[in-house]
Design a protein around this motif. Sequence first.
Motif, PDB file in Angstrom:
ATOM      1  N   TRP A  32      66.270   6.167  26.195  1.00  7.12           N
ATOM      2  CA  TRP A  32      66.938   5.035  25.566  1.00  7.12           C
ATOM      3  C   TRP A  32      68.004   4.549  26.524  1.00  7.12           C
ATOM      4  O   TRP A  32      68.829   5.328  27.011  1.00  7.12           O
ATOM      5  CB  TRP A  32      67.575   5.442  24.241  1.00  7.12           C
ATOM      6  CG  TRP A  32      66.559   5.619  23.157  1.00  7.12           C
ATOM      7  CD1 TRP A  32      66.060   6.791  22.686  1.00  7.12           C
ATOM      8  CD2 TRP A  32      65.915   4.584  22.412  1.00  7.12           C
ATOM      9  NE1 TRP A  32      65.141   6.555  21.696  1.00  7.12           N
ATOM     10  CE2 TRP A  32      65.031   5.202  21.506  1.00  7.12           C
ATOM     11  CE3 TRP A  32      66.000   3.192  22.429  1.00  7.12           C
ATOM     12  CZ2 TRP A  32      64.241   4.479  20.621  1.00  7.12           C
ATOM     13  CZ3 TRP A  32      65.202   2.471  21.547  1.00  7.12           C
ATOM     14  CH2 TRP A  32      64.346   3.109  20.654  1.00  7.12           C
ATOM     15  N   CYS A  79      70.154   7.900  27.034  1.00  7.98           N
ATOM     16  CA  CYS A  79      70.075   8.976  26.057  1.00  7.98           C
ATOM     17  C   CYS A  79      68.671   9.565  26.072  1.00  7.98           C
ATOM     18  O   CYS A  79      67.691   8.861  25.818  1.00  7.98           O
ATOM     19  CB  CYS A  79      70.429   8.456  24.671  1.00  7.98           C
ATOM     20  SG  CYS A  79      70.563   9.782  23.467  1.00  7.98           S
ATOM     21  N   SER A  82      66.248  14.189  21.418  1.00  9.42           N
ATOM     22  CA  SER A  82      66.391  13.839  20.006  1.00  9.42           C
ATOM     23  C   SER A  82      67.846  13.962  19.588  1.00  9.42           C
ATOM     24  O   SER A  82      68.686  14.477  20.339  1.00  9.42           O
ATOM     25  CB  SER A  82      65.539  14.787  19.157  1.00  9.42           C
ATOM     26  OG  SER A  82      66.116  16.081  19.160  1.00  9.42           O
ATOM     27  N   THR A  83      68.137  13.536  18.380  1.00 10.11           N
ATOM     28  CA  THR A  83      69.512  13.597  17.895  1.00 10.11           C
ATOM     29  C   THR A  83      69.994  15.020  17.721  1.00 10.11           C
ATOM     30  O   THR A  83      71.195  15.259  17.635  1.00 10.11           O
ATOM     31  CB  THR A  83      69.650  12.848  16.565  1.00 10.11           C
ATOM     32  OG1 THR A  83      68.733  13.409  15.625  1.00 10.11           O
ATOM     33  CG2 THR A  83      69.376  11.370  16.751  1.00 10.11           C
ATOM     34  N   ARG A  84      69.093  15.995  17.673  1.00 12.14           N
ATOM     35  CA  ARG A  84      69.478  17.401  17.541  1.00 12.14           C
ATOM     36  C   ARG A  84      69.388  18.172  18.852  1.00 12.14           C
ATOM     37  O   ARG A  84      69.583  19.374  18.892  1.00 12.14           O
ATOM     38  CB  ARG A  84      68.604  18.092  16.486  1.00 12.14           C
ATOM     39  CG  ARG A  84      68.790  17.577  15.096  1.00 12.14           C
ATOM     40  CD  ARG A  84      70.083  18.127  14.522  1.00 12.14           C
ATOM     41  NE  ARG A  84      70.320  17.618  13.188  1.00 12.14           N
ATOM     42  CZ  ARG A  84      70.860  18.313  12.230  1.00 12.14           C
ATOM     43  NH1 ARG A  84      71.223  19.550  12.434  1.00 12.14           N
ATOM     44  NH2 ARG A  84      71.065  17.771  11.057  1.00 12.14           N
ATOM     45  N   VAL A  86      70.358  16.433  22.433  1.00 14.15           N
ATOM     46  CA  VAL A  86      70.579  15.203  23.176  1.00 14.15           C
ATOM     47  C   VAL A  86      71.188  15.473  24.546  1.00 14.15           C
ATOM     48  O   VAL A  86      71.987  16.395  24.717  1.00 14.15           O
ATOM     49  CB  VAL A  86      71.477  14.237  22.365  1.00 14.15           C
ATOM     50  CG1 VAL A  86      72.879  14.793  22.201  1.00 14.15           C
ATOM     51  CG2 VAL A  86      71.526  12.868  22.978  1.00 14.15           C
ATOM     52  N   THR A 139      74.043  20.489  18.157  1.00 17.54           N
ATOM     53  CA  THR A 139      74.654  20.367  16.837  1.00 17.54           C
ATOM     54  C   THR A 139      76.163  20.352  16.999  1.00 17.54           C
ATOM     55  O   THR A 139      76.678  20.492  18.114  1.00 17.54           O
ATOM     56  CB  THR A 139      74.258  21.558  15.936  1.00 17.54           C
ATOM     57  OG1 THR A 139      74.765  22.757  16.525  1.00 17.54           O
ATOM     58  CG2 THR A 139      72.749  21.665  15.763  1.00 17.54           C
TER      59      THR A 139
END
Length: 156
Positions: A32, A79, A82-84, A86, A139
């Motif tokens: 991204w 980026c 994943s959001t978990r 990154v 996290t």
Amino acid sequence: MTETNVPPDGPRSQERRKREALERLARDNDVWVATADAAGEPCLVPLAFWWDGGTVWLATRDTNPTGRNLRASGRARLCFGSTRDVVLMHGTARMVTREDLAPEVGDAFAAKDGWDPRRSHSSYVFFQVRPEVLQAWGTVAEMPGRTLMRDGEWLV
């Protein structure tokens, strides 16, 4: 890591996060890319990339918002993951035309992604993004110590 990406033995060390971030940069195909224009209007798009071991190479049209923003400001946030899990990179970008691109860079980009921007529409150009800040976390428990690179220098 478990399904929630929290290691059973607690937060990953900075050394482990650096190793896994470098593995991700070598392995992943897409990133991204966040840029903004002079008025601050944000633009976020996924692009194919190639990591040469020190910089990220992107290809996009110089006529689209991302290309115009990168050309004008030379700033990008990338980026990965994943959001978990990154990896966030802040960097400076320089445009390289297809004519000025080293053949080995174009060949490596094409080999990794299976797509060769040099053979696409003539408005495609390359951008070399030099990381200035790199952060990696999974996290909230990994938020402390997430900065692994500052001012282009690895901290670990």
